[in-house]
Design an enzyme around this catalytic site. Structure first.
Site, PDB file in Angstrom:
ATOM      1  N   ARG A 100      44.727  23.524  69.787  1.00  0.00           N
ATOM      2  CA  ARG A 100      45.672  23.662  68.666  1.00  0.00           C
ATOM      3  C   ARG A 100      46.725  24.668  69.095  1.00  0.00           C
ATOM      4  O   ARG A 100      46.409  25.823  69.391  1.00  0.00           O
ATOM      5  CB  ARG A 100      44.950  24.136  67.399  1.00  0.00           C
ATOM      6  CG  ARG A 100      45.904  24.593  66.330  1.00  0.00           C
ATOM      7  CD  ARG A 100      45.262  24.777  64.992  1.00  0.00           C
ATOM      8  NE  ARG A 100      44.989  23.488  64.379  1.00  0.00           N
ATOM      9  CZ  ARG A 100      44.836  23.304  63.058  1.00  0.00           C
ATOM     10  NH1 ARG A 100      44.945  24.316  62.235  1.00  0.00           N
ATOM     11  NH2 ARG A 100      44.588  22.102  62.567  1.00  0.00           N
ATOM     12  N   HIS A 127      49.643  15.648  64.571  1.00  0.00           N
ATOM     13  CA  HIS A 127      48.293  16.055  64.130  1.00  0.00           C
ATOM     14  C   HIS A 127      47.430  14.785  64.119  1.00  0.00           C
ATOM     15  O   HIS A 127      47.026  14.296  63.059  1.00  0.00           O
ATOM     16  CB  HIS A 127      48.374  16.709  62.747  1.00  0.00           C
ATOM     17  CG  HIS A 127      47.164  17.506  62.363  1.00  0.00           C
ATOM     18  ND1 HIS A 127      46.049  17.630  63.192  1.00  0.00           N
ATOM     19  CD2 HIS A 127      46.868  18.227  61.241  1.00  0.00           C
ATOM     20  CE1 HIS A 127      45.147  18.384  62.588  1.00  0.00           C
ATOM     21  NE2 HIS A 127      45.627  18.761  61.420  1.00  0.00           N
ATOM     22  N   GLN A 130      44.010  14.490  62.151  1.00  0.00           N
ATOM     23  CA  GLN A 130      44.147  14.421  60.694  1.00  0.00           C
ATOM     24  C   GLN A 130      44.492  13.000  60.248  1.00  0.00           C
ATOM     25  O   GLN A 130      43.946  12.499  59.258  1.00  0.00           O
ATOM     26  CB  GLN A 130      45.252  15.399  60.239  1.00  0.00           C
ATOM     27  CG  GLN A 130      45.437  15.423  58.747  1.00  0.00           C
ATOM     28  CD  GLN A 130      44.265  16.065  58.024  1.00  0.00           C
ATOM     29  OE1 GLN A 130      43.893  17.189  58.315  1.00  0.00           O
ATOM     30  NE2 GLN A 130      43.674  15.353  57.059  1.00  0.00           N
ATOM     31  N   ASP A 217      52.036  17.665  52.167  1.00  0.00           N
ATOM     32  CA  ASP A 217      51.615  18.725  53.087  1.00  0.00           C
ATOM     33  C   ASP A 217      52.467  19.947  52.746  1.00  0.00           C
ATOM     34  O   ASP A 217      53.471  19.836  52.016  1.00  0.00           O
ATOM     35  CB  ASP A 217      51.847  18.247  54.545  1.00  0.00           C
ATOM     36  CG  ASP A 217      51.413  19.258  55.596  1.00  0.00           C
ATOM     37  OD1 ASP A 217      50.602  20.162  55.271  1.00  0.00           O
ATOM     38  OD2 ASP A 217      51.887  19.165  56.746  1.00  0.00           O
ATOM     39  N   CYS A 256      46.370  17.118  53.464  1.00  0.00           N
ATOM     40  CA  CYS A 256      45.551  17.497  54.623  1.00  0.00           C
ATOM     41  C   CYS A 256      44.930  18.879  54.459  1.00  0.00           C
ATOM     42  O   CYS A 256      43.959  19.195  55.133  1.00  0.00           O
ATOM     43  CB  CYS A 256      46.381  17.415  55.905  1.00  0.00           C
ATOM     44  SG  CYS A 256      47.783  18.550  55.941  1.00  0.00           S
ATOM     45  N   ARG A 284      37.352  14.482  58.489  1.00  0.00           N
ATOM     46  CA  ARG A 284      37.739  15.077  59.769  1.00  0.00           C
ATOM     47  C   ARG A 284      36.538  15.084  60.721  1.00  0.00           C
ATOM     48  O   ARG A 284      36.646  14.784  61.905  1.00  0.00           O
ATOM     49  CB  ARG A 284      38.228  16.529  59.572  1.00  0.00           C
ATOM     50  CG  ARG A 284      39.480  16.672  58.713  1.00  0.00           C
ATOM     51  CD  ARG A 284      40.696  16.079  59.375  1.00  0.00           C
ATOM     52  NE  ARG A 284      40.881  16.610  60.718  1.00  0.00           N
ATOM     53  CZ  ARG A 284      41.483  17.783  60.997  1.00  0.00           C
ATOM     54  NH1 ARG A 284      41.986  18.515  60.022  1.00  0.00           N
ATOM     55  NH2 ARG A 284      41.631  18.193  62.254  1.00  0.00           N
TER      56      ARG A 284
HETATM   57  N1   CP Z   1      44.106  20.070  57.850  1.00  0.00           N
HETATM   58  C1   CP Z   1      43.824  20.957  58.821  1.00  0.00           C
HETATM   59  O1   CP Z   1      44.084  20.732  60.013  1.00  0.00           O
HETATM   60  O2   CP Z   1      43.224  22.089  58.368  1.00  0.00           O
HETATM   61  P1   CP Z   1      42.993  23.436  59.191  1.00  0.00           P
HETATM   62  O3   CP Z   1      44.349  24.011  59.484  1.00  0.00           O
HETATM   63  O4   CP Z   1      42.183  24.302  58.280  1.00  0.00           O
HETATM   64  O5   CP Z   1      42.272  23.111  60.462  1.00  0.00           O
HETATM   65  N1  NVA Z   2      51.989  20.799  58.765  1.00  0.00           N
HETATM   66  C1  NVA Z   2      50.920  21.760  58.631  1.00  0.00           C
HETATM   67  C2  NVA Z   2      49.594  21.104  58.773  1.00  0.00           C
HETATM   68  C3  NVA Z   2      48.420  22.031  58.577  1.00  0.00           C
HETATM   69  C4  NVA Z   2      47.116  21.344  58.775  1.00  0.00           C
HETATM   70  C5  NVA Z   2      51.080  22.859  59.658  1.00  0.00           C
HETATM   71  O1  NVA Z   2      51.410  22.559  60.807  1.00  0.00           O
HETATM   72  O2  NVA Z   2      50.903  24.035  59.320  1.00  0.00           O
END
Ligand code: CP
Ligand code: NVA
Length: 298
Positions: A100, A127, A130, A217, A256, A284
């Protein structure tokens, strides 16, 4: 499939295969095989996470493997060691890596230099994990997406919106984005996407009209928290009961998470649709176990 770097580079067939496997693994939970027996999978996270981290750590364990969480701040990457050197070290020690981070190119470089299966657990561009969980949820709740309009209300050029657009391209469902003009996907992206089933509007009611799935989101993704001017652009883009009045009968709402109640979604709508939204969060785990099984080298 060697890696999961994006939805962009998956095919419709690969997506469906992963969803079928996820549904099977969900049914089989507690009677899992040992597909990752003896394997260590690293998680390199340079952004916060609840769902992604927990679902991967639990999923790896349930498949017989060992998760190794590495905060980007604690390893030398955080002090400037290049990603390609980090990748070459981990590639000699662990069996797969979940990343990540910010730049998509870092995920791509890690996959190239490590030579081990690499999973994008969120970048600024995509992502994919997700979206697989979201599609699984749509299958479960609505029986699939065929003939059903899906709407996305929010930042039209965020990682989530981009992954959704690629999913729409591959799976051919009607996908309508409502986003302030300054946050809409640029013309060159849409030209490259070349998907007439993807439409963009600045009017949330137009996108939500007769939609079976209303997706939202955060307005400010991780790394953008200070951009208060951007946030102001989203006035009128909340998913609330007034907006949902125009959606199709039997619609579902997806988020999400994490959610900011009173901003992108009202408290009332989030709680009314909590059953779906937390089923989406649980998915997930199942979707990512399917990815791990598909990528595990035996
Ligand atoms: N939706 C999602 O990726 O959640 P987190 O940021 O908590 O991993
Ligand atoms: N678009 C958001 C998704 C979080 C799961 C971010 O990148 O923060």
């Amino acid at each position: 499939m060697q890696h999961l770097l994006s939805i962009e580079e998956l095919s419709a067939k690969e997506i469906q295969k992963l969803l079928d496997s996820a549904a099977h693994l969900k049914l089989q939970r507690g009677r899992d095989g040992n597909q990752l027996a003896g394997q260590t999978w690293a998680l390199i996270f340079t952004k916060s996470s609840t769902r992604t981290r927990v679902s991967f750590e639990v999923g790896i364990r349930e498949l017989g493997g060992f998760p190794l969480f590495l905060s980007g701040n604690d390893i030398q990457l955080g002090r400037g060691e290049p990603i390609k050197d980090t990748a070459r070290v981990l590639g000699r020690m662990v069996h797969g890596t979940i990343i990540r981070t910010f730049a998509q190119q870092d995920v791509v470089d890690f996959a190239q230099y490590s030579g081990i299966p690499t999973i994008n657990a969120l970048s600024d561009d995509e992502h994919p994990c997700q979206i697989l969980a979201d599609l699984l949820t749509i299958q479960e709740k609505l029986g699939g997406w065929e003939g059903k309009k899906i709407a996305f209300i929010g930042d039209g050029f965020s990682n989530m919106a981009i992954s959704w657009m690629w999913a729409a391209k591959h799976l051919s469902f009607e996908f309508a984005i409502a986003s302030p003009e300054s946050c809409q996907p640029p013309a060159d992206f849409l030209a490259n996407l070349n998907a007439p089933n993807v439409t963009v509007t600045a009017d949330p009611a137009v996108a939500a009209h007769q939609a079976y799935v209303i997706n939202t989101d955060v307005w400010l993704s991780m790394g953008q928290e200070g951009q208060k001017e951007k946030e102001r652009e989203f006035a009128g883009f909340q998913v609330n009961s007034a907006l949902l009045a125009g959606a199709a009968t039997g619609h579902i709402v997806l988020h999400c998470l994490p959610a900011y109640r009173g901003k992108e979604i009202s408290e009332e709508v989030l709680e009314l649709h909590a059953g779906t939204i937390f089923q989406q969060a649980e998915n997930r785990l199942h979707a990512q176990k399917a990815v791990l099984v598909a990528l595990a080298k035996r």
